[in-house]
Write a protein that holds these residues in place. Structure first.
Motif, PDB file in Angstrom:
ATOM      1  N   ASN A 180       1.603   9.326  -5.690  1.00 23.84           N
ATOM      2  CA  ASN A 180       1.905  10.753  -5.716  1.00 23.84           C
ATOM      3  C   ASN A 180       3.131  11.068  -6.850  1.00 23.84           C
ATOM      4  O   ASN A 180       2.938  12.271  -7.328  1.00 23.84           O
ATOM      5  CB  ASN A 180       2.830  10.921  -4.321  1.00 23.84           C
ATOM      6  CG  ASN A 180       2.102  10.961  -3.035  1.00 23.84           C
ATOM      7  OD1 ASN A 180       0.624  11.125  -3.148  1.00 23.84           O
ATOM      8  ND2 ASN A 180       2.499  10.393  -2.146  1.00 23.84           N
ATOM      9  N   GLU A 181       3.904  10.178  -7.175  1.00 23.49           N
ATOM     10  CA  GLU A 181       4.786  10.377  -8.430  1.00 23.49           C
ATOM     11  C   GLU A 181       3.879  10.716  -9.636  1.00 23.49           C
ATOM     12  O   GLU A 181       4.326  11.621 -10.307  1.00 23.49           O
ATOM     13  CB  GLU A 181       5.910   9.306  -8.534  1.00 23.49           C
ATOM     14  CG  GLU A 181       6.857   9.176  -7.480  1.00 23.49           C
ATOM     15  CD  GLU A 181       7.806   7.792  -7.537  1.00 23.49           C
ATOM     16  OE1 GLU A 181       7.586   7.131  -8.617  1.00 23.49           O
ATOM     17  OE2 GLU A 181       8.287   7.701  -6.724  1.00 23.49           O
ATOM     18  N   ILE A 183       0.881  -1.352   0.075  1.00 28.26           N
ATOM     19  CA  ILE A 183       0.201   0.088   0.059  1.00 28.26           C
ATOM     20  C   ILE A 183       0.881   1.346   0.065  1.00 28.26           C
ATOM     21  O   ILE A 183       0.679   2.236  -0.769  1.00 28.26           O
ATOM     22  CB  ILE A 183      -0.851   0.081   1.210  1.00 28.26           C
ATOM     23  CG1 ILE A 183      -1.967  -0.945   1.142  1.00 28.26           C
ATOM     24  CG2 ILE A 183      -1.723   1.423   1.448  1.00 28.26           C
ATOM     25  CD1 ILE A 183      -2.968  -1.519   2.122  1.00 28.26           C
ATOM     26  N   ALA A 184       2.169   1.311   0.830  1.00 24.47           N
ATOM     27  CA  ALA A 184       2.921   2.285   0.937  1.00 24.47           C
ATOM     28  C   ALA A 184       3.493   2.544  -0.460  1.00 24.47           C
ATOM     29  O   ALA A 184       3.501   3.722  -1.086  1.00 24.47           O
ATOM     30  CB  ALA A 184       3.938   2.236   1.700  1.00 24.47           C
ATOM     31  N   GLU A 185       3.919   1.492  -1.144  1.00 27.15           N
ATOM     32  CA  GLU A 185       4.528   1.591  -2.539  1.00 27.15           C
ATOM     33  C   GLU A 185       3.533   2.168  -3.498  1.00 27.15           C
ATOM     34  O   GLU A 185       3.934   2.976  -4.307  1.00 27.15           O
ATOM     35  CB  GLU A 185       4.838   0.400  -3.010  1.00 27.15           C
ATOM     36  CG  GLU A 185       6.183  -0.331  -2.464  1.00 27.15           C
ATOM     37  CD  GLU A 185       6.335  -1.780  -2.865  1.00 27.15           C
ATOM     38  OE1 GLU A 185       5.973  -2.318  -3.796  1.00 27.15           O
ATOM     39  OE2 GLU A 185       7.134  -2.447  -2.137  1.00 27.15           O
ATOM     40  N   VAL A 186       2.309   1.691  -3.454  1.00 25.88           N
ATOM     41  CA  VAL A 186       1.080   2.331  -4.452  1.00 25.88           C
ATOM     42  C   VAL A 186       0.959   3.633  -3.983  1.00 25.88           C
ATOM     43  O   VAL A 186       0.951   4.610  -5.146  1.00 25.88           O
ATOM     44  CB  VAL A 186       0.012   1.602  -4.431  1.00 25.88           C
ATOM     45  CG1 VAL A 186      -1.319   2.202  -4.947  1.00 25.88           C
ATOM     46  CG2 VAL A 186       0.267   0.259  -4.809  1.00 25.88           C
ATOM     47  N   ASP A 187       0.964   4.198  -2.666  1.00 25.19           N
ATOM     48  CA  ASP A 187       0.894   5.482  -2.443  1.00 25.19           C
ATOM     49  C   ASP A 187       1.762   6.250  -3.103  1.00 25.19           C
ATOM     50  O   ASP A 187       1.697   7.441  -3.696  1.00 25.19           O
ATOM     51  CB  ASP A 187       0.814   5.758  -1.029  1.00 25.19           C
ATOM     52  CG  ASP A 187      -0.516   5.367  -0.228  1.00 25.19           C
ATOM     53  OD1 ASP A 187      -1.530   5.139  -0.864  1.00 25.19           O
ATOM     54  OD2 ASP A 187      -0.497   5.049   0.955  1.00 25.19           O
ATOM     55  N   ALA A 188       3.097   5.982  -2.971  1.00 24.68           N
ATOM     56  CA  ALA A 188       4.433   6.848  -3.386  1.00 24.68           C
ATOM     57  C   ALA A 188       4.088   6.707  -5.027  1.00 24.68           C
ATOM     58  O   ALA A 188       4.377   7.920  -5.376  1.00 24.68           O
ATOM     59  CB  ALA A 188       5.326   5.812  -2.960  1.00 24.68           C
ATOM     60  N   ARG A 189       3.811   5.808  -5.529  1.00 26.15           N
ATOM     61  CA  ARG A 189       3.716   5.645  -7.209  1.00 26.15           C
ATOM     62  C   ARG A 189       2.676   6.713  -7.553  1.00 26.15           C
ATOM     63  O   ARG A 189       2.805   7.439  -8.386  1.00 26.15           O
ATOM     64  CB  ARG A 189       3.337   4.433  -7.812  1.00 26.15           C
ATOM     65  CG  ARG A 189       4.631   3.417  -7.727  1.00 26.15           C
ATOM     66  CD  ARG A 189       4.575   2.194  -8.254  1.00 26.15           C
ATOM     67  NE  ARG A 189       3.401   1.749  -8.939  1.00 26.15           N
ATOM     68  CZ  ARG A 189       2.906   0.617  -8.835  1.00 26.15           C
ATOM     69  NH1 ARG A 189       3.639  -0.506  -8.345  1.00 26.15           N
ATOM     70  NH2 ARG A 189       2.002   0.189  -9.695  1.00 26.15           N
ATOM     71  N   HIS A 209       0.984  11.908  -9.678  1.00 22.89           N
ATOM     72  CA  HIS A 209       0.441  13.000  -9.729  1.00 22.89           C
ATOM     73  C   HIS A 209       1.483  14.430  -9.794  1.00 22.89           C
ATOM     74  O   HIS A 209       1.119  15.236 -10.620  1.00 22.89           O
ATOM     75  CB  HIS A 209      -0.229  13.448  -8.437  1.00 22.89           C
ATOM     76  CG  HIS A 209      -1.720  12.856  -8.219  1.00 22.89           C
ATOM     77  ND1 HIS A 209      -2.669  13.331  -8.930  1.00 22.89           N
ATOM     78  CD2 HIS A 209      -2.024  11.930  -7.407  1.00 22.89           C
ATOM     79  CE1 HIS A 209      -3.829  12.291  -8.474  1.00 22.89           C
ATOM     80  NE2 HIS A 209      -3.118  11.441  -7.716  1.00 22.89           N
ATOM     81  N   LYS A 210       2.743  14.120  -9.509  1.00 22.02           N
ATOM     82  CA  LYS A 210       3.593  15.272  -9.823  1.00 22.02           C
ATOM     83  C   LYS A 210       4.034  15.300 -11.381  1.00 22.02           C
ATOM     84  O   LYS A 210       4.039  16.324 -11.792  1.00 22.02           O
ATOM     85  CB  LYS A 210       5.277  15.022  -9.173  1.00 22.02           C
ATOM     86  CG  LYS A 210       4.978  15.234  -7.506  1.00 22.02           C
ATOM     87  CD  LYS A 210       6.193  14.863  -6.740  1.00 22.02           C
ATOM     88  CE  LYS A 210       5.872  14.933  -5.289  1.00 22.02           C
ATOM     89  NZ  LYS A 210       7.174  14.362  -4.592  1.00 22.02           N
ATOM     90  N   LEU A 211       3.860  14.346 -11.794  1.00 23.05           N
ATOM     91  CA  LEU A 211       4.224  14.164 -13.354  1.00 23.05           C
ATOM     92  C   LEU A 211       3.161  14.682 -14.058  1.00 23.05           C
ATOM     93  O   LEU A 211       3.414  15.733 -15.000  1.00 23.05           O
ATOM     94  CB  LEU A 211       4.348  12.493 -13.859  1.00 23.05           C
ATOM     95  CG  LEU A 211       4.701  12.251 -15.321  1.00 23.05           C
ATOM     96  CD1 LEU A 211       5.631  12.935 -15.900  1.00 23.05           C
ATOM     97  CD2 LEU A 211       4.622  10.836 -15.474  1.00 23.05           C
ATOM     98  N   GLN A 212       1.829  14.512 -13.843  1.00 20.70           N
ATOM     99  CA  GLN A 212       0.769  14.902 -14.108  1.00 20.70           C
ATOM    100  C   GLN A 212       0.857  16.562 -13.987  1.00 20.70           C
ATOM    101  O   GLN A 212       0.470  17.362 -15.300  1.00 20.70           O
ATOM    102  CB  GLN A 212      -0.456  14.620 -13.658  1.00 20.70           C
ATOM    103  CG  GLN A 212      -1.879  15.025 -14.266  1.00 20.70           C
ATOM    104  CD  GLN A 212      -3.253  14.312 -13.625  1.00 20.70           C
ATOM    105  OE1 GLN A 212      -3.134  14.534 -12.368  1.00 20.70           O
ATOM    106  NE2 GLN A 212      -3.930  13.892 -14.302  1.00 20.70           N
ATOM    107  N   ASP A 213       1.168  17.124 -13.028  1.00 19.84           N
ATOM    108  CA  ASP A 213       1.213  18.573 -12.929  1.00 19.84           C
ATOM    109  C   ASP A 213       2.316  19.146 -13.730  1.00 19.84           C
ATOM    110  O   ASP A 213       2.105  20.209 -14.412  1.00 19.84           O
ATOM    111  CB  ASP A 213       1.700  18.821 -11.260  1.00 19.84           C
ATOM    112  CG  ASP A 213       0.427  18.448 -10.508  1.00 19.84           C
ATOM    113  OD1 ASP A 213      -0.801  18.408 -11.042  1.00 19.84           O
ATOM    114  OD2 ASP A 213       0.748  18.470  -9.295  1.00 19.84           O
TER     115      ASP A 213
END
Length: 138
Positions: free
Chosen positions: A96-97, A88-94, A99-103
């Motif tokens: 977030n990454e 779950i933590a790995e998925v959360d980190a991905r 979302h940053k890429l999308q921005d």
């Protein structure tokens, strides 16, 4: 059943079944007198379990741990919980990454509202600037 039937009934390719056997994720099948592998309903169940775990992005080592836990029903499920918490933590980190890429991509896209000549394209200018590429090198 033979390997082709096992593959059809589980949706797992023959090469993958053999690979899982080599990795000892599947029990060793019985052999016929002609040395053909014979698979049981247990193999079907195990392959479906592996396939579903893989669809959840579990690594083979993680699948191995889950199989070991499943095969020891009297044991503690602390390992299983820890494994899922890590996943779950790995998925959360991905996420977030992503979302940053999308921005970043949206910001880039905003640099070229009026398509014009490539030499004045704001997107390409920013990509070059961010990559520190001198126009003379292009």
């Amino acid at each position: 059943m033979q390997i082709g039937e096992l593959a059809r009934s589980t949706g797992v390719k023959i090469e993958t079944i053999r690979y899982y056997e080599r990795e000892q994720l599947l029990p060793v099948p019985q052999r016929t007198d002609g040395n053909y592998r014979l698979y049981s309903p247990r193999h079907v169940e195990q392959l479906r379990f592996i396939r579903y775990c893989r669809s959840l992005d579990m690594s083979l080592e993680e699948v191995r741990l889950l199989i070991e836990a499943r095969d020891a029903p009297a044991g503690s499920c602390l390992t299983v919980n820890a494994l899922l918490d890590e996943k779950i933590a790995e998925v959360d980190a991905r996420v977030n990454e992503l979302h940053k890429l999308q921005d970043q991509l949206r910001q880039l896209r905003g640099l070229c509202q009026q398509p014009d000549e490539v030499k004045t394209c704001g997107i390409l200018m920013e990509l070059n600037r961010s990559a520190r590429i001198d126009k003379a090198q292009i």
